[in-house]
Design an enzyme around this catalytic site. Structure first.
Site, PDB file in Angstrom:
ATOM      1  N   HIS A 120       0.815  -1.216   0.000  1.00  0.00           N
ATOM      2  CA  HIS A 120       0.000   0.000   0.000  1.00  0.00           C
ATOM      3  C   HIS A 120       0.851   1.271   0.000  1.00  0.00           C
ATOM      4  CE1 HIS A 120      -3.457  -2.596   1.775  1.00  0.00           C
ATOM      5  NE2 HIS A 120      -3.480  -2.607   0.460  1.00  0.00           N
ATOM      6  N   CYS A 128       4.634  15.178  -4.675  1.00  0.00           N
ATOM      7  CA  CYS A 128       3.931  16.326  -5.244  1.00  0.00           C
ATOM      8  C   CYS A 128       2.935  15.840  -6.288  1.00  0.00           C
ATOM      9  CB  CYS A 128       4.931  17.285  -5.873  1.00  0.00           C
ATOM     10  SG  CYS A 128       4.134  18.606  -6.793  1.00  0.00           S
ATOM     11  N   CYS A 149       4.808  21.581  -2.540  1.00  0.00           N
ATOM     12  CA  CYS A 149       6.104  21.371  -3.182  1.00  0.00           C
ATOM     13  C   CYS A 149       6.699  22.733  -3.537  1.00  0.00           C
ATOM     14  CB  CYS A 149       5.852  20.565  -4.449  1.00  0.00           C
ATOM     15  SG  CYS A 149       7.279  20.288  -5.498  1.00  0.00           S
ATOM     16  N   CYS A 151       7.338  23.610  -6.309  1.00  0.00           N
ATOM     17  CA  CYS A 151       6.687  24.022  -7.561  1.00  0.00           C
ATOM     18  C   CYS A 151       5.283  24.565  -7.316  1.00  0.00           C
ATOM     19  CB  CYS A 151       6.628  22.848  -8.555  1.00  0.00           C
ATOM     20  SG  CYS A 151       5.241  21.726  -8.319  1.00  0.00           S
ATOM     21  N   GLY A 188      -0.529 -10.384  12.068  1.00  0.00           N
ATOM     22  CA  GLY A 188      -1.190  -9.126  12.423  1.00  0.00           C
ATOM     23  C   GLY A 188      -2.027  -8.504  11.336  1.00  0.00           C
TER      24      GLY A 188
END
Ligand code: NAD
Ligand code: ZN
Length: 249
Positions: A120, A128, A149, A151, A188
């Site tokens: 996962h 980003c 980010c 950007c 688990g």
């Protein structure tokens, strides 16, 4: 339980290709709450709603505020426990090849396992949404939400939200590991999240022995797994290693 520990130690000693499949249960002792069962953030909201890609796309600031920020705080300070360390020890003993994990907390790598398939994705990194650049979660400044980010794009966990595809590489490598193992330790996990819950089924189908370690029964118990060692991951792994070392000596 003693007999089952001995049995598993013998199975491990005889096996040539062991794979572990782990879920949120192995990280509970590290302070990370599971989806199901008592305690933690998941009692306050429904993971299927808030950890869904649609919720994030609709309102990234909200999901960061009520979920991702808290997960970051929890995961930033979490350390491997005896369950993770036991699996790392199994690798050192030459007994474990691959860990397939549903967890996004990075604790198997921190414990020292070298081949970890993150089914996962991972929460250790943010990426980003505009340019794909990755940032280590620990270093992300969250004084303003959502974090951005350089950007200007919004950062999201490099993990799989509900409603998203499993990364192809993780899916193919996991299937391969499940097909080729002769013993699978399932530690688990409630084994209800698909398609990862199919991995023990694939292992079984290919002739592997499947052993569960969990304080509770799961849908695999009595159907797919050969047996269930009822107990917490840390406690069981400690006893298992002790017994295995006797066997290998
Ligand atoms: P789950 O929450 O559905 O089930 C947890 C399982 O752990 C249960 O079967 C429970 O009986 C068992 N358990 C409880 N205490 C344990 C202990 N001490 N030792 C061993 N087992 C114990 O977890 P899941 O099956 O992994 O599914 C949840 C999904 O949520 C996963 O797909 C994962 O991606 C995500 N998740 C990840 C984390 C994490 O990264 N640590 C935490 C929560 C959720
Ligand atoms: Zn960017």
């Amino acid at each position: 339980m003693d007999d089952l520990i001995k049995q598993t130690a013998a199975d491990l000693a005889a096996a040539h290709h062991v794979v572990a499949l782990t879920g949120a249960g192995i990280s509970i002792d590290s302070g990370i709450p599971p989806f199901r069962g008592k305690g933690g953030l998941w009692e306050r909201f429904d993971p299927m709603e808030i950890a869904h890609i649609d919720a994030f796309m609709q309102d990234p600031a909200r999901v960061w505020d009520i979920l991702v920020r808290e997960m970051k705080e929890i995961v930033d300070r979490a350390r491997p426990n005896d369950g993770h360390l036991g699996l790392a020890k199994l690798e050192q003993l030459g007994k474990l090849k691959t860990v397939i994990t549903q967890n996004i907390d990075g604790l198997h790598q921190a414990a020292g396992n070298s081949d970890v398939i993150e089914f996962h994705g991972t929460f250790a990194w943010q990426r980003c949404m505009a340019c794909g650049k990755k940032y280590e979660t620990r270093r992300v400044d969250i004084s303003q939400l959502p974090p951005r980010c350089e950007c200007g794009g919004i950062l999201r966990p490099d993990a799989v939200f509900f409603g998203e595809m499993i990364p192809t590489d993780a899916l193919l490598r996991s299937r391969n590991a499940a097909e080729n193992c002769d013993l699978m330790l399932v530690v688990g996990t409630s084994a209800v999240v698909q398609p990862v819950a199919l991995m023990p089924v694939i292992a079984k189908d290919n002739g592997a022995r499947v052993v569960e370690i969990n304080p509770e029964k799961t849908p695999l118990t009595g159907e797919i797994s050969d047996y269930l060692i009822m107990g917490g991951a840390g406690e069981v792994m400690n006893r298992l290693i002790e017994e295995l070392e006797k066997t290998l000596r």
